[in-house]
Each structure stands twice: as C-alpha cells, then as structure tokens.
Enzyme design. Structure first.
Site, PDB file in Angstrom:
ATOM      1  CD  GLU A 148      -2.996  -0.549  -0.078  1.00 51.01           C
ATOM      2  OE1 GLU A 148      -2.998  -0.160  -1.268  1.00 51.01           O
ATOM      3  OE2 GLU A 148      -3.526  -1.604   0.291  1.00 51.01           O
ATOM      4  CG  HIS A 149      -0.250   4.829   0.371  1.00 48.73           C
ATOM      5  ND1 HIS A 149      -0.645   6.068  -0.046  1.00 48.73           N
ATOM      6  CD2 HIS A 149      -1.357   4.245   0.896  1.00 48.73           C
ATOM      7  CE1 HIS A 149      -1.929   6.235   0.236  1.00 48.73           C
ATOM      8  NE2 HIS A 149      -2.388   5.143   0.806  1.00 48.73           N
ATOM      9  CB  SER A 151      -9.500   0.622  -8.350  1.00 53.40           C
ATOM     10  OG  SER A 151      -8.296   1.057  -7.923  1.00 53.40           O
ATOM     11  CG  ASP A 194      -5.537   2.017  -8.321  1.00 59.69           C
ATOM     12  OD1 ASP A 194      -4.936   1.186  -7.622  1.00 59.69           O
ATOM     13  OD2 ASP A 194      -5.895   3.126  -7.898  1.00 59.69           O
ATOM     14  CE  LYS A 213      -7.950   7.137  -5.271  1.00 60.41           C
ATOM     15  NZ  LYS A 213      -7.572   6.676  -6.587  1.00 60.41           N
TER      16      LYS A 213
HETATM   17  C1  GLA Z   1      -4.830   4.664  -4.596  1.00 58.96           C
HETATM   18  C2  GLA Z   1      -3.924   5.004  -5.779  1.00 58.96           C
HETATM   19  C3  GLA Z   1      -2.934   3.877  -6.032  1.00 58.96           C
HETATM   20  C4  GLA Z   1      -2.188   3.516  -4.754  1.00 58.96           C
HETATM   21  C5  GLA Z   1      -3.156   3.291  -3.607  1.00 58.96           C
HETATM   22  C6  GLA Z   1      -2.464   3.078  -2.287  1.00 58.96           C
HETATM   23  O1  GLA Z   1      -5.644   3.600  -4.911  1.00 58.96           O
HETATM   24  O2  GLA Z   1      -4.700   5.238  -6.933  1.00 58.96           O
HETATM   25  O3  GLA Z   1      -2.066   4.234  -7.074  1.00 58.96           O
HETATM   26  O4  GLA Z   1      -1.242   4.501  -4.471  1.00 58.96           O
HETATM   27  O5  GLA Z   1      -4.044   4.373  -3.456  1.00 58.96           O
HETATM   28  O6  GLA Z   1      -1.706   1.912  -2.311  1.00 58.96           O
END
Ligand code: GLA
Length: 497
Positions: free
Chosen positions: A72-73, A173, A218, A262
């Site tokens: 993640e991230h 996503s 994503d 977001k």
């Molecule tokens: C969102 C972003 C991804 C990723 C995640 C965290 O979904 O679109 O690219 O950074 O957060 O892992």
C-alpha cells in the site's frame, strides 16, 4: 466486428453460446455469476437502445476494479504492489458517431449526461464530477496518442453508455476502472488500440488530471489482471508477473461503509503522503552524498541499486531522517534551501497547486519506514504465495495493516475493527486495502471458513460495532452481499462483446 444493438440483445436474451462463452471466459463457470452478468448485459443493451435506437452498431468494453492484497502506497514510490482484478467492473457500450462529439450516459441516473468534442484536449469539470474520469481516459489518448500514430483530429465521435457495479469511494478502484474502460471504448470506437502495458502507464499519468498523485497500480491491474491470479507489479523499472492464488483460499472484501472519497480531505491526506515521501528522498540524498550516490525515489533505496544490504540502508536512514514531525522550515534548513523553495519544489502537485504542510509538520520518518518495510513485505508475500505458503502471506498482510495504521496513518477505527473481526474469526490475514481513510478491508481465508468469516463480519462489525458507532450507516445496508463478499480474480480489461 460490432453488432447491431437489436441483434446483440437477441443473442443475450436467447443466451446464445457465443455470448455465454465470452461471459464464462471472464467471470468463470459459476451459474449464478453467469446469470448476474447476463442480466447486467441485457439491461445495458436495453438502455443503449432506449438512448440511441436498435440499429446502432455497438461494442461492449469492460474494466474491472481491484483489491490490493499487499503493497500500500508503494507504487508511487517505485516499489512493488500485489493486487488482483476482481469480478466487479465498469461496462461501456460504445457506438460510433459522425458529428465529432462524444456523448456520454450512465445507467445510474445520479451521474448526469454530458458531451465533449472528440477532436480536442478535454476541459476538466469541477473536482468530484464523474465526467473527469471519462475525460482523463481521453486525455491520456490525446497526450500519448501520437506515439502510436493516433491523431485525435481524425476522431469522429462516439456514444458511450456506462454501467458499473464497483462500490465507489471504497478503495476498490472504481475510478481507475472508469478511466480504463473509457480509454478502451474511445479507442475502440475509433478503430484504434494501444498495447495494454503501454496504456496502463499512460492512464496512470492521465489520472493525475483528476487530482490525486496516484501510482500505477490500479490502472495496471485493471488492464493486466488474470483469472485466478494476483498480479505482482514492479515500478522501478515497470514490469509484472502473475502469481497463482492457491485454490484452497478465498479473498473476502468487507466495506467499512466509511467513504474514502479521493476528492476531499482524503485527497489532501493522500497528496500529503506523496510530499512526505519526496521529502524522505531529499533527506536520504543528503546522507548518500558522501558515498557519491543519488536516489530519485524511495524505490531506489534498495540493496540492488546502492550495493548496501538492508541493515546498512536502515542505519543510513536513521541518521539522515530525524524522527518526529518536521516543519517546512526545519526541512528547508536541513536541505540548505529557503523555505519557499522547499514548498515550491517538493510540495508542488502535478496540477500546479502547492500543498501546504499540516500545522504539526510532516511525518517523514514514519512514512519512510512504512514504504520501505512494505516494499520488502510485498517481495516476501509474492514468494510465499508462489510457493503456496498462505499462512505466511496472511501474517505479512497483518503486518502491513499495522504499518499502514501506525506509520502511514491511513487507517481508522472502523477499518481496525474489521481487521480485528477477521483475525478473531480465524482469517489467515486481513488488512485495509487501497488508499485508506475508510473504504474496504481485504482478508484471506481458507475456502471452508469463508461463510463463517462473512457471518462474523455481519454479527460483530455491521450489527454490533457499526450499529453502535454509525447507526445511519448500518441502516443504509439494503443487502449484505453488496458490502461483504468474496471476490474472484478475473482477467483484465478488454472488449467483452
Ligand atoms: C490509490 C492510488 C494507487 C495507490 C493506492 C495506495 O488507490 O490510486 O495508485 O497509491 O491508493 O496503495
């Protein structure tokens, strides 16, 4: 070959073998799943006929959402991730026009119709408007099309009708799936194609148009996922491999129902993490200078790039990055820069705006520690999954959740409660998934314990924890199958029919 809308509807109504084969190839052999998807497609084509008539030639495209198993991230830091593409997606029925305009509709009436010229770079609408995701898909084509001999000046326009079943603002996503399906449909309606691995990178950049400085996870998994497999994606350099999900486990998604939009506060918090990671890179570079090395991103701070082992890297980082929050002025001093320049260079987003660091300062050390340790966990999890060691994968998922909670600070009470519920119910592993700040958790469970886990989520989380803390959210659940469900890994986006 495109098919006349009325003929496609007939073939779906009579469950013709060719349509069924396509549906099964994507969504699997399960009868119930097949019926669900068949009904969705019938509904989409009926709506298409209502809008555009029965004689249009249409094609149907599909792009799946995703659930991230681990990593993640890490993507925007150049470190790996391991998501799966899931059997929740956006469909888009597309037919060509001749007036140079793209006409866009959604079967869900809360998303208003709109149109834009097919031959010009699209103008964004206000933040949060769904049209921006469709336009982002087109923007990617406008910017990068020429490399693939695609000139939008020649575009003739098209009709697009969308239908989606990915819960929105839930960390699955839905937005990237919309960007991906839009790009595929816009290309397809104009007889064009771009290879999926190229398109993934184009669309990752294009999505910055919508406002978050996301990485490429994503879009890549939505395009390149594979049935029954997770997708390990590397970003430094870009590459990917499919890792089989052992048949004895299931992946269960539970929606906390706290939304992770977001576009508001979560957007600020997300972009703030991006700035904190950039700052970590700048501070590490001061420490690396005496060795004559420079890194461009945290993904370069790995043994293979620097010729140092993990222990040596950890020691170097401890010296270079002070623990505790740092104000912009403190960071600027350490970097030997005027404060204004730090803001200008390190806090500037792709939209041009400058992110103002929070009052209490930037948490550079904690963010660094999460990203680097998470990258290592992904590598270990990919190896463990490949060898079928699901217990180990589960443990790494839990460690990832703790790191997301304590160091990256992207969890919340509700996500923690879901993870605890899953662990109490005997799941192999469980963690928040996606950007965080709400949204969903992902759990891995032995197949025979799936139902028990789902029942525990219902009893302990939705009917107890959520009912006490957020009674309105509990009341909003019409159907448990929409909020807690097991997902199938499916193949990536493409033309469906
Ligand atoms: C969102 C972003 C991804 C990723 C995640 C965290 O979904 O679109 O690219 O950074 O957060 O892992």
């Amino acid at each position: 070959m495109a098919t006349k809308a009325r003929n496609l509807l007939e073939s779906l109504n009579s469950a013709e073998a060719s349509a069924i084969e396509r549906i099964q190839a994507v969504y699997g052999d399960d009868r119930q799943e097949r019926e669900i998807q068949l009904n969705r497609l019938r509904y989409l084509v009926e709506k298409f006929i209502e809008h555009f008539g029965p004689d249009e030639f249409l094609e149907i495209y599909r792009a799946p959402g995703r659930v991230n198993l681990i990593g993640e991230h890490t993507d925007y830091n150049g470190l790996p991730v391991m998501p799966i593409a899931i059997n929740r997606d956006f469909l888009c029925a597309a037919s060509p026009r001749a007036d140079g305009v793209v006409h866009v509709f959604n079967t869900d009436r809360q998303f208003p119709d709109f149109m834009f010229p097919a031959t010009e770079f699209p103008k964004p609408s206000e933040i949060g408007n769904w049209s921006n995701y469709v336009k982002a898909g087109f923007q990617g084509i406008c910017e990068d099309g020429p490399r693939f001999d695609i000139d939008i000046k020649q575009f003739k326009g098209c009709n697009l009708l969308f239908d989606g079943n990915i819960p929105s603002s839930a960390g699955l996503s839905s937005s990237s799936a919309l960007v991906v399906v839009s790009a595929l449909a816009l290309l397809g309606a104009h007889g064009k194609q771009i290879a999926k691995h190229e398109l993934a990178q184009i669309l990752a950049r294009a999505e910055h148009f919508v406002g978050t400085q996301g990485g490429g996870m994503d879009q890549t998994v939505s395009l390149l996922g594979e049935k029954d497999h997770a997708l390990k994606i590397d970003f430094n350099p870009f590459g990917y491999s499919h890792v089989p999900i052992p048949p004895e486990v299931r992946v269960v998604v539970a929606n906390s129902l706290v939304t992770a939009a977001k576009t508001g506060d979560a957007r600020f918090a997300y972009n703030c993490r991006v700035v904190e990671c950039r700052t970590a890179v700048a501070l590490l570079n001061r420490g690396l200078a005496e060795r004559g090395k420079v890194i461009r991103m945290l993904g370069d701070f790995v043994p293979a790039e620097l010729g140092l082992d993990e222990k040596q890297l950890d020691m170097l980082a401890e010296k270079a990055i002070p623990k505790g929050p740092l104000t912009a002025a403190e960071i600027a001093r350490r970097l030997n820069l005027p404060r204004e320049e730090f803001l200008n260079v390190y806090c500037r987003l792709r939209t041009g705006e400058i992110l103002q660091p929070p009052q209490k300062g930037l948490e550079v050390w904690k963010r660094y520690r999460h990203v680097i340790s998470e990258g290592r966990r992904v590598e270990m999890a990919a190896r463990a999954l490949q060898s079928g060691d699901v217990e180990k994968v589960g443990k790494l998922m839990v460690a990832s959740h703790f790191s997301c909670r304590d160091d990256y600070e992207i969890s919340c009470e509700t996500l923690d409660a879901l993870v605890e519920t899953a662990r109490d119910a005997g799941a192999l592993g469980s963690r928040l998934t996606g950007a965080g700040f709400g949204g969903c958790t992902v759990s891995m469970v032995r197949k025979e314990q799936t139902e028990e886990l789902i029942n525990k989520f219902k009893a302990n989380y939705y009917d107890d924890f959520l009912a006490c803390k957020e009674p309105e959210l509990r009341k909003s659940i019409e159907n448990f199958e929409q909020v807690v469900f097991s997902v199938q890994p499916v193949e990536g986006a493409d033309r469906l029919l």
